[in-house]
Design a protein around this motif. Structure first.
Motif, PDB file in Angstrom:
ATOM      1  N   GLY A  22     100.092  36.803 -41.024  1.00 37.48           N
ATOM      2  CA  GLY A  22      99.606  37.859 -42.337  1.00 37.48           C
ATOM      3  C   GLY A  22      99.517  39.327 -41.801  1.00 37.48           C
ATOM      4  O   GLY A  22      98.830  40.192 -42.258  1.00 37.48           O
TER       5      GLY A  22
ATOM      6  N   SER B 211     105.469  40.807 -42.504  1.00 33.48           N
ATOM      7  CA  SER B 211     103.995  40.286 -42.357  1.00 33.48           C
ATOM      8  C   SER B 211     103.884  38.986 -43.178  1.00 33.48           C
ATOM      9  O   SER B 211     102.967  38.125 -43.113  1.00 33.48           O
ATOM     10  CB  SER B 211     103.110  41.496 -43.210  1.00 33.48           C
TER      11      SER B 211
ATOM     12  N   LEU C  88      93.267  47.281 -41.045  1.00 32.53           N
ATOM     13  CA  LEU C  88      94.042  47.962 -42.053  1.00 32.53           C
ATOM     14  C   LEU C  88      95.422  47.465 -41.957  1.00 32.53           C
ATOM     15  O   LEU C  88      96.274  47.178 -42.957  1.00 32.53           O
ATOM     16  CB  LEU C  88      94.306  49.311 -41.576  1.00 32.53           C
ATOM     17  N   ARG C  89      95.684  46.926 -40.698  1.00 29.65           N
ATOM     18  CA  ARG C  89      97.246  46.266 -40.501  1.00 29.65           C
ATOM     19  C   ARG C  89      97.033  45.104 -41.310  1.00 29.65           C
ATOM     20  O   ARG C  89      98.373  44.691 -42.130  1.00 29.65           O
ATOM     21  CB  ARG C  89      97.361  46.138 -39.130  1.00 29.65           C
ATOM     22  N   VAL C  90      96.228  44.302 -41.202  1.00 31.43           N
ATOM     23  CA  VAL C  90      96.382  43.107 -42.194  1.00 31.43           C
ATOM     24  C   VAL C  90      96.161  43.468 -43.558  1.00 31.43           C
ATOM     25  O   VAL C  90      97.024  42.631 -44.247  1.00 31.43           O
ATOM     26  CB  VAL C  90      95.158  42.148 -41.612  1.00 31.43           C
TER      27      VAL C  90
ATOM     28  N   ASP D 212      97.512  45.768 -44.984  1.00 28.42           N
ATOM     29  CA  ASP D 212      98.756  46.384 -45.573  1.00 28.42           C
ATOM     30  C   ASP D 212      99.836  45.011 -45.594  1.00 28.42           C
ATOM     31  O   ASP D 212     100.285  45.031 -46.600  1.00 28.42           O
ATOM     32  CB  ASP D 212      99.429  47.164 -44.471  1.00 28.42           C
ATOM     33  N   GLY D 213      99.574  44.070 -44.613  1.00 27.74           N
ATOM     34  CA  GLY D 213     100.540  42.887 -45.246  1.00 27.74           C
ATOM     35  C   GLY D 213     100.030  42.053 -46.200  1.00 27.74           C
ATOM     36  O   GLY D 213     100.855  41.497 -46.978  1.00 27.74           O
ATOM     37  N   TRP D 214      98.702  41.901 -46.409  1.00 29.01           N
ATOM     38  CA  TRP D 214      98.280  41.262 -47.617  1.00 29.01           C
ATOM     39  C   TRP D 214      98.685  41.939 -48.920  1.00 29.01           C
ATOM     40  O   TRP D 214      99.223  41.462 -50.001  1.00 29.01           O
ATOM     41  CB  TRP D 214      96.530  41.382 -47.570  1.00 29.01           C
TER      42      TRP D 214
ATOM     43  N   PHE E 135      99.967  50.969 -36.756  1.00 28.81           N
ATOM     44  CA  PHE E 135      98.423  51.325 -36.801  1.00 28.81           C
ATOM     45  C   PHE E 135      97.698  51.366 -35.491  1.00 28.81           C
ATOM     46  O   PHE E 135      96.563  51.162 -35.409  1.00 28.81           O
ATOM     47  CB  PHE E 135      98.094  49.941 -37.506  1.00 28.81           C
TER      48      PHE E 135
END
Lengths: 174, 306
Positions: A152, A126, B168-170, B172-174, A65
């Motif tokens: 997260g 994640s 966006l990275r968070v 995606d993880g979510w 990202f």
């Protein structure tokens, strides 16, 4: 007619001189202030070298990202700054559980200091919390021992503030 | 004499103030083809630029016909943004920008496209935003485009873009965490049209269909190759719902729900809800931003399928 035109030109010229002069003064004043600030920073620099141990709970990987606009494509997966200056890191990525030691670190200041760290854990992990432990030493004396956490799926990114006094027995971290 | 001189000087000084203010308060205008791209641009531009979307929430980009108002909007633009890969049916955004003589950025440039076979031809799926990783490419292209027309704002645009990319990275993880709540055998996504290929590939839906979406209508709701609904395609969808035992199927906000409702009736499967697909939600709704749209879609899926 000619007279009034000349008067108009004269007014324009005087206006230019006044506004130009003011602009020149403001520019020079800002430049002088900038120089003063940098002199103060140099005065606070501690003339000793330190070492930094970095231990992570994950193997860092390129951030999928990351912004890619052309001029920032060379950004490393691990980034550490001391008081805003980038620290030179050995080639390669961080490996889970392995400690990387940086020696001969310059740039610690008298008084307040800040270490900034940013690293990209694997996106596939994640659901795990990830951390990077930072230990700053002066010789064998520990100055900082803190862990920056991310969860997260976020980047592990954070600042560690510490105070340094250049006197024996007056060193502590917060 | 002296009085007149002072008066003139005053007028000149006063004249210079509004000129400076106008120069600083005259933000550039960006016109994006879709609501998603407009949202990405807003996240990067902040209040430094004005961002408009040609498509209204709920509108279909495949079949959209530009109006005279759109032509006016593009005429006032400093930069146009399009998705590309034929999302905009008959390349209507490129045509609008070209006719108005405005620069245009194709925001999917650099995306690794998913190729899908349609009627014997390979077609690049344009719905790339359904993978948050691909949005990184959109964001990078938009940031570059904005920085080119306003170099003074480059640092600001990059700083905002980096924050958005971390979000966006968070996200995606979510999404991965939420999707993991659905047992793998129930991870079946049937929607009205073939918009969710990138989503299915990224988050491992529809294992029996090579992790591609299952839909009665092709990648486009228009008349392009592989677009629209054919009887064979409809039969395939009905068969795969029966075989896979899909617990629910979904309608989309930007596509007529008639076909999917008929299929639900025929197969006895429940409608899981309405997903945001080619367009985001209206202002004030949970889906008015990209992150909101993805979040609401995933919550609907998890709720209906787990």
């Amino acid at each position: 007619m000619k007279n009034s035109f000349m008067r108009f030109v004269l007014v324009g010229l005087i206006w230019l001189v006044i506004v130009g002069g003011l602009w020149f003064y403001v520019q020079n004043r800002d430049a002088r202030l900038g120089k003063l600030e940098s002199t103060q920073v140099v005065d606070l620099r501690v003339d000793r070298s330190f070492s930094l141990q970095i231990t992570s709970t994950f193997s860092s990987e390129p951030d999928p990202f990351a912004l890619s606009t052309g001029d920032n494509s060379g950004e490393r997966n691990l980034l550490i700054k001391l008081n805003g200056s980038m620290l030179e890191l050995p080639p390669g990525d961080l490996s889970r559980g392995q400690t990387v030691t940086l020696t001969d670190i310059q740039g610690v200041l008298q008084g307040n200091n800040e270490l900034f760290v940013k690293a990209s854990p694997p996106v596939s992990e994640s659901m795990l919390n990830h951390g990077i432990r930072l230990q700053l030493f002066e010789g064998l004396t520990g100055i900082v021992d803190q862990t920056v956490w991310g969860d997260g799926g976020a980047l592990v990114s954070g600042s560690v503030s510490f105070s340094y006094q250049d006197q024996e027995g007056d060193q502590h971290d917060h | 004499m002296f009085e007149r001189f002072v008066r003139l000087l005053g007028i000149l000084a006063l004249c210079s103030i509004p000129l400076t203010v106008v120069a600083e308060n005259n933000p550039k205008t960006i016109v994006a083809s879709t609501t998603q791209i407009a949202d990405f641009a807003r996240q990067i531009a902040g209040d430094r630029m004005i961002v408009h979307s040609i498509l209204a929430p709920g509108a279909d980009p495949h079949t959209y016909q530009p109006t005279p108002d759109d032509v006016q909007l593009v005429l006032g633009a400093d930069l146009c943004l399009e998705n590309g890969m034929h999302l905009e049916g008959k390349s209507w955004m490129t045509t609008l920008a070209k006719d108005a003589g405005k620069p245009i950025v194709t925001t999917t440039n650099g995306v690794q496209p998913l190729s899908i076979e349609e009627e014997g031809e390979m077609v690049a799926d344009p719905h790339a935003w359904f993978s948050p990783r691909n949005v990184t490419v959109y964001v990078s292209n938009i940031t570059r485009g904005l920085s080119e027309i306003d170099p003074d704002g480059k640092w600001e645009y990059e700083a905002r873009a980096k924050l958005f990319l971390q979000q966006l990275r968070v996200l995606d993880g979510w999404v991965r965490e939420q999707v993991a709540l659905i047992p793998t055998e129930r991870r079946i996504l049937v929607t009205t049209h073939d918009a969710f290929n990138y989503f299915c590939t990224e988050y491992k839906f529809n294992a029996n269909n090579n992790f591609l979406s299952i839909a009665p209508v092709g990648w486009s709701t228009g008349a392009e190759v592989g677009g629209g609904m054919t009887p064979q395609r409809r039969r395939l969808v009905v068969d795969s719902i029966r075989k896979s035992g899909a617990p629910a199927i979904f309608v989309e906000t930007s596509v007529n729900p008639k076909q999917i409702r008929e299929i639900a009736k025929e197969t006895g499967v429940a409608i899981g809800g309405e997903l945001y697909s080619d367009s985001m939600g209206p202002e004030g709704s949970a889906g008015e931003t990209y992150i909101g749209m993805m979040r609401e879609n995933v919550l609907l899926m998890v709720n209906a399928l787990r």
